[in-house]
Design an enzyme around this catalytic site. Sequence first.
Site, mmCIF file in Angstrom:
data_model
loop_
_atom_site.group_PDB
_atom_site.id
_atom_site.type_symbol
_atom_site.label_atom_id
_atom_site.label_comp_id
_atom_site.label_asym_id
_atom_site.label_seq_id
_atom_site.Cartn_x
_atom_site.Cartn_y
_atom_site.Cartn_z
ATOM 1 N N CYS A 38 12.026 -28.548 28.562
ATOM 2 C CA CYS A 38 11.410 -27.498 27.767
ATOM 3 C C CYS A 38 11.772 -27.708 26.294
ATOM 4 O O CYS A 38 12.950 -27.862 25.955
ATOM 5 C CB CYS A 38 11.906 -26.131 28.233
ATOM 6 S SG CYS A 38 11.294 -24.754 27.227
ATOM 7 N N CYS A 41 14.118 -24.574 25.099
ATOM 8 C CA CYS A 41 15.473 -24.290 25.601
ATOM 9 C C CYS A 41 16.176 -25.475 26.261
ATOM 10 O O CYS A 41 17.304 -25.344 26.708
ATOM 11 C CB CYS A 41 15.445 -23.113 26.565
ATOM 12 S SG CYS A 41 14.749 -23.509 28.189
ATOM 13 N N CYS A 84 8.307 -21.764 31.390
ATOM 14 C CA CYS A 84 9.678 -22.191 31.682
ATOM 15 C C CYS A 84 10.408 -21.028 32.342
ATOM 16 O O CYS A 84 10.422 -19.913 31.820
ATOM 17 C CB CYS A 84 10.369 -22.606 30.377
ATOM 18 S SG CYS A 84 12.122 -22.979 30.587
ATOM 19 N N CYS A 87 13.428 -19.769 29.803
ATOM 20 C CA CYS A 87 13.201 -19.053 28.541
ATOM 21 C C CYS A 87 11.859 -18.358 28.444
ATOM 22 O O CYS A 87 11.616 -17.599 27.501
ATOM 23 C CB CYS A 87 13.370 -20.004 27.355
ATOM 24 S SG CYS A 87 12.041 -21.224 27.196
ATOM 25 N N CYS A 108 -0.948 -28.679 34.522
ATOM 26 C CA CYS A 108 -1.574 -29.156 33.291
ATOM 27 C C CYS A 108 -0.730 -28.606 32.135
ATOM 28 O O CYS A 108 -0.744 -27.400 31.873
ATOM 29 C CB CYS A 108 -3.008 -28.654 33.238
ATOM 30 S SG CYS A 108 -3.946 -29.236 31.835
#
Length: 121
Positions: A38, A41, A84, A87, A108
Amino acid sequence: MKLNPLNQFEEYVILNKGTEPAFSGEYYKNKEDGIYYCKQCNAALYKATDKFDSGCGWPSFDDMIEGAVHQSTDADGRRTEITCANCGGHLGHIFRGEGFTSKNTRHCVNSVSLTFVADKK
């Protein structure tokens, strides 16, 4: 939780659920082995071994690292948004039943939502 600073475009996609233009992302054609994290984070999200070329213009994965990605109905009520799990940053959308892989699933993902770390050789 410590969050990484984001530029204006990253904020547009990750915080405001935007989308980068198709075929423009840094990782669309990446074929290296490694892990995708991510951007906001640093949580591990996807293994490169689960990435495939769907031809859609964004990085596509048919699996995620267990527990890393949250799925919810998008505001339009038709699609499933992926964020995510750590976060809440917007990643993209998940589609099922397209037949691209044996798992019949396509995450995607916007490249701008990710950071890639290649495996050390």
